[in-house]
Design a protein around this motif. Sequence first.
Motif, PDB file in Angstrom:
ATOM      1  N   GLY A  29       0.823  -1.203   0.000  1.00 36.48           N
ATOM      2  CA  GLY A  29       0.000   0.000   0.000  1.00 36.48           C
ATOM      3  C   GLY A  29       0.861   1.259   0.000  1.00 36.48           C
ATOM      4  O   GLY A  29       1.990   1.264   0.492  1.00 36.48           O
ATOM      5  N   THR A  30       0.316   2.334  -0.533  1.00 34.37           N
ATOM      6  CA  THR A  30       1.098   3.557  -0.717  1.00 34.37           C
ATOM      7  C   THR A  30       1.503   4.231   0.587  1.00 34.37           C
ATOM      8  O   THR A  30       2.387   5.085   0.586  1.00 34.37           O
ATOM      9  CB  THR A  30       0.316   4.567  -1.579  1.00 34.37           C
ATOM     10  OG1 THR A  30      -0.968   4.794  -0.992  1.00 34.37           O
ATOM     11  CG2 THR A  30       0.142   4.039  -2.994  1.00 34.37           C
ATOM     12  N   SER A  31       0.905   3.847   1.713  1.00 33.25           N
ATOM     13  CA  SER A  31       1.276   4.464   2.986  1.00 33.25           C
ATOM     14  C   SER A  31       2.262   3.607   3.778  1.00 33.25           C
ATOM     15  O   SER A  31       2.626   3.957   4.897  1.00 33.25           O
ATOM     16  CB  SER A  31       0.029   4.731   3.846  1.00 33.25           C
ATOM     17  OG  SER A  31      -0.639   3.529   4.146  1.00 33.25           O
ATOM     18  N   GLY A  32       2.698   2.495   3.190  1.00 35.41           N
ATOM     19  CA  GLY A  32       3.605   1.588   3.882  1.00 35.41           C
ATOM     20  C   GLY A  32       5.032   1.647   3.358  1.00 35.41           C
ATOM     21  O   GLY A  32       5.335   2.315   2.366  1.00 35.41           O
ATOM     22  N   THR A  33       5.918   0.918   4.024  1.00 29.04           N
ATOM     23  CA  THR A  33       7.336   0.907   3.678  1.00 29.04           C
ATOM     24  C   THR A  33       7.594   0.188   2.363  1.00 29.04           C
ATOM     25  O   THR A  33       8.483   0.581   1.595  1.00 29.04           O
ATOM     26  CB  THR A  33       8.153   0.226   4.799  1.00 29.04           C
ATOM     27  OG1 THR A  33       7.851   0.857   6.044  1.00 29.04           O
ATOM     28  CG2 THR A  33       9.643   0.347   4.543  1.00 29.04           C
ATOM     29  N   TYR A  34       6.844  -0.879   2.075  1.00 25.94           N
ATOM     30  CA  TYR A  34       7.070  -1.631   0.837  1.00 25.94           C
ATOM     31  C   TYR A  34       7.052  -0.715  -0.386  1.00 25.94           C
ATOM     32  O   TYR A  34       7.931  -0.802  -1.245  1.00 25.94           O
ATOM     33  CB  TYR A  34       5.971  -2.686   0.659  1.00 25.94           C
ATOM     34  CG  TYR A  34       6.225  -4.025   1.313  1.00 25.94           C
ATOM     35  CD1 TYR A  34       7.179  -4.188   2.310  1.00 25.94           C
ATOM     36  CD2 TYR A  34       5.495  -5.144   0.931  1.00 25.94           C
ATOM     37  CE1 TYR A  34       7.390  -5.414   2.908  1.00 25.94           C
ATOM     38  CE2 TYR A  34       5.704  -6.385   1.519  1.00 25.94           C
ATOM     39  CZ  TYR A  34       6.651  -6.511   2.511  1.00 25.94           C
ATOM     40  OH  TYR A  34       6.864  -7.722   3.101  1.00 25.94           O
ATOM     41  N   GLY A 188       8.567  -2.073   8.585  1.00 21.82           N
ATOM     42  CA  GLY A 188       9.752  -1.580   9.258  1.00 21.82           C
ATOM     43  C   GLY A 188       9.396  -0.397  10.133  1.00 21.82           C
ATOM     44  O   GLY A 188       8.586   0.458   9.759  1.00 21.82           O
ATOM     45  N   ALA A 189       9.956  -0.362  11.314  1.00 19.65           N
ATOM     46  CA  ALA A 189       9.692   0.756  12.230  1.00 19.65           C
ATOM     47  C   ALA A 189      10.837   1.772  12.123  1.00 19.65           C
ATOM     48  O   ALA A 189      12.001   1.379  12.046  1.00 19.65           O
ATOM     49  CB  ALA A 189       9.578   0.244  13.659  1.00 19.65           C
ATOM     50  N   PRO A 190      10.512   3.069  12.118  1.00 16.75           N
ATOM     51  CA  PRO A 190       9.173   3.646  12.253  1.00 16.75           C
ATOM     52  C   PRO A 190       8.359   3.546  10.961  1.00 16.75           C
ATOM     53  O   PRO A 190       8.901   3.710   9.872  1.00 16.75           O
ATOM     54  CB  PRO A 190       9.464   5.110  12.598  1.00 16.75           C
ATOM     55  CG  PRO A 190      10.788   5.387  11.949  1.00 16.75           C
ATOM     56  CD  PRO A 190      11.562   4.103  12.053  1.00 16.75           C
ATOM     57  N   THR A 191       7.081   3.280  11.119  1.00 14.42           N
ATOM     58  CA  THR A 191       6.142   3.197  10.011  1.00 14.42           C
ATOM     59  C   THR A 191       5.362   4.509   9.942  1.00 14.42           C
ATOM     60  O   THR A 191       4.812   4.939  10.961  1.00 14.42           O
ATOM     61  CB  THR A 191       5.160   2.030  10.235  1.00 14.42           C
ATOM     62  OG1 THR A 191       5.906   0.831  10.466  1.00 14.42           O
ATOM     63  CG2 THR A 191       4.251   1.845   9.040  1.00 14.42           C
ATOM     64  N   PRO A 192       5.317   5.170   8.773  1.00 15.03           N
ATOM     65  CA  PRO A 192       4.660   6.481   8.679  1.00 15.03           C
ATOM     66  C   PRO A 192       3.263   6.535   9.282  1.00 15.03           C
ATOM     67  O   PRO A 192       2.932   7.479  10.009  1.00 15.03           O
ATOM     68  CB  PRO A 192       4.628   6.734   7.166  1.00 15.03           C
ATOM     69  CG  PRO A 192       5.836   6.019   6.661  1.00 15.03           C
ATOM     70  CD  PRO A 192       5.939   4.766   7.495  1.00 15.03           C
ATOM     71  N   ALA A 193       2.438   5.526   9.006  1.00  9.49           N
ATOM     72  CA  ALA A 193       1.062   5.547   9.517  1.00  9.49           C
ATOM     73  C   ALA A 193       1.043   5.505  11.038  1.00  9.49           C
ATOM     74  O   ALA A 193       0.224   6.165  11.689  1.00  9.49           O
ATOM     75  CB  ALA A 193       0.271   4.372   8.952  1.00  9.49           C
ATOM     76  N   TYR A 223       9.817 -16.259  12.531  1.00 11.41           N
ATOM     77  CA  TYR A 223       9.720 -15.202  13.533  1.00 11.41           C
ATOM     78  C   TYR A 223      11.003 -15.107  14.361  1.00 11.41           C
ATOM     79  O   TYR A 223      11.534 -16.110  14.829  1.00 11.41           O
ATOM     80  CB  TYR A 223       8.551 -15.460  14.481  1.00 11.41           C
ATOM     81  CG  TYR A 223       7.188 -15.212  13.884  1.00 11.41           C
ATOM     82  CD1 TYR A 223       6.830 -13.956  13.392  1.00 11.41           C
ATOM     83  CD2 TYR A 223       6.238 -16.235  13.820  1.00 11.41           C
ATOM     84  CE1 TYR A 223       5.569 -13.731  12.845  1.00 11.41           C
ATOM     85  CE2 TYR A 223       4.980 -16.015  13.283  1.00 11.41           C
ATOM     86  CZ  TYR A 223       4.654 -14.761  12.793  1.00 11.41           C
ATOM     87  OH  TYR A 223       3.409 -14.545  12.253  1.00 11.41           O
ATOM     88  N   ALA A 224      11.455 -13.901  14.560  1.00 10.69           N
ATOM     89  CA  ALA A 224      12.585 -13.637  15.448  1.00 10.69           C
ATOM     90  C   ALA A 224      12.179 -12.517  16.396  1.00 10.69           C
ATOM     91  O   ALA A 224      11.448 -11.594  16.009  1.00 10.69           O
ATOM     92  CB  ALA A 224      13.817 -13.211  14.649  1.00 10.69           C
ATOM     93  N   MET A 225      12.608 -12.622  17.655  1.00 12.90           N
ATOM     94  CA  MET A 225      12.277 -11.558  18.588  1.00 12.90           C
ATOM     95  C   MET A 225      12.824 -10.239  18.061  1.00 12.90           C
ATOM     96  O   MET A 225      13.952 -10.172  17.564  1.00 12.90           O
ATOM     97  CB  MET A 225      12.855 -11.831  19.976  1.00 12.90           C
ATOM     98  CG  MET A 225      12.358 -10.836  21.023  1.00 12.90           C
ATOM     99  SD  MET A 225      12.990 -11.163  22.691  1.00 12.90           S
ATOM    100  CE  MET A 225      14.636 -10.482  22.551  1.00 12.90           C
ATOM    101  N   SER A 226      12.034  -9.192  18.160  1.00 15.91           N
ATOM    102  CA  SER A 226      12.437  -7.881  17.676  1.00 15.91           C
ATOM    103  C   SER A 226      12.050  -6.841  18.710  1.00 15.91           C
ATOM    104  O   SER A 226      10.973  -6.928  19.313  1.00 15.91           O
ATOM    105  CB  SER A 226      11.756  -7.580  16.337  1.00 15.91           C
ATOM    106  OG  SER A 226      12.168  -6.345  15.820  1.00 15.91           O
ATOM    107  N   VAL A 227      12.912  -5.888  18.925  1.00 17.74           N
ATOM    108  CA  VAL A 227      12.653  -4.829  19.902  1.00 17.74           C
ATOM    109  C   VAL A 227      12.553  -3.494  19.188  1.00 17.74           C
ATOM    110  O   VAL A 227      13.460  -3.104  18.444  1.00 17.74           O
ATOM    111  CB  VAL A 227      13.764  -4.775  20.972  1.00 17.74           C
ATOM    112  CG1 VAL A 227      13.503  -3.629  21.940  1.00 17.74           C
ATOM    113  CG2 VAL A 227      13.855  -6.100  21.716  1.00 17.74           C
ATOM    114  N   ILE A 228      11.436  -2.813  19.397  1.00 15.48           N
ATOM    115  CA  ILE A 228      11.270  -1.456  18.877  1.00 15.48           C
ATOM    116  C   ILE A 228      11.762  -0.512  19.967  1.00 15.48           C
ATOM    117  O   ILE A 228      11.152  -0.423  21.041  1.00 15.48           O
ATOM    118  CB  ILE A 228       9.796  -1.170  18.526  1.00 15.48           C
ATOM    119  CG1 ILE A 228       9.317  -2.161  17.448  1.00 15.48           C
ATOM    120  CG2 ILE A 228       9.628   0.265  18.040  1.00 15.48           C
ATOM    121  CD1 ILE A 228       7.843  -2.051  17.133  1.00 15.48           C
TER     122      ILE A 228
END
Length: 315
Positions: A29-34, A188-193, A223-228
Motif C-alpha cells: 500500500g502507498t502508505s507503507g514501507t514496501y 519496518g519501524a518507524p512506520t509512517p502511519a 519469527y525472530a524476537m524484535s525490539v522497537i
Amino acid sequence: MKKIIALAVALILTLTCAAMAELTFTTGGTSGTYYAYGTVLAEYVTNHTDVKVTAVPGNGSAANIDLLDLGDAQLALVQNDVASYAFNGIRFEQYEGTPVDTFCALAALYTETVQLVTCNPDIKSVEDLRGRNVSIGSQGSGVYFNAMDFLAAYDMTEDDINPQYLSFGDSAEALKDGKIDAAFVVAGAPTPAVTDLCTTKGAYLVGLDEEHVAKLQEISSAYAMSVIPAGTYAGIDEDVVTVGIKATIIANADVTEEEAYTIVSTIFENADAIAESHAKGAELDLEYASSCGLPYHAGAAKYFEEKGYTVEVAE
C-alpha cells in the motif's frame, strides 16, 4: 534480398524490445514501507543499469505471490513467513496441499516488525482484543497471516474478535475516528502511519512477553524476537518487545539469470547511495540477505557466491 533485410530488421527490433522489457515490481500500500522503499530500489536499478524495473502498489504478501504465479508481475516484496507458507503448502487452508512454488528469492532486505497499535489504554495484551473491533490487514496482505498467528499464540481465533480488513492507511484513519480498537501493522519501524497516529492521537504499541514470543516461534521459524526501541514513536518511552520477519524480494521464472544478478548486485554494491534515498537502505547486509528460508534465483545465488555466501539455488 529485401526479404532477408526485412527479417534482419524484425530480429533486431525483437531483440531490442526484449532488452528493454520492463519488470513489474509489486510492493504494498502507498502508505507503507514496501511501496516507498520498493520505488527507491526500482528507480535506482532502472537509472543505473540496462534492467528496467517499475514499482507498483500491491495488496500485500499473499496477493503479490498470486501476481507472480499468474505472471502479472515478475518481482515482488513479501514477508518471508508468508512466502514459506505458500512455497511449502503449509499452515493456512489456501496453501495446504496446494503449494505455490513458482517463485524464488532474490534477497532479504530488512526486518519487518509486527506492531499491534491501539489508542485504548484498556488493551495491554493480545488477549484484551477479545470481542473488540480489530484491523487484521487488507485481504491478501501478510498482516492477516501475522494477526492469525498472534491470536493463535494466545489460544484465540478470528472468531474471538470483530475483524476488520483494512490497509495501513485505512487502519490509521479508523483508529483516529474511534471506529476500531486496535490494528495490526507489519512494517519496518518507524512506520509512517504509526508515526502519525502516535503524534496526533497518542497511540501506543502492545508488546509481547517471552512466553508468547516463544509460542510464535513454534508456529513459524521465520519469527525472530524484535525490539522497537524507546523513542521510535512519539510518547513511547520504553522498548517494545515483539517479533519480526524478513521483507524479501522474490522473482518468478520470467526474470533471467542476468537480470536477477544485475538487480541484486546493483542494490548491494550501492547500499550507501540507496540509504541516502530511504533509511532502510542502511540495513542492507549480505549475510542477512542470503538467508530467508527459501531457495534463491540462480542469478542472485551467483552474486552471493562471489561474496562468499552459499545459498540454496531454486530448481
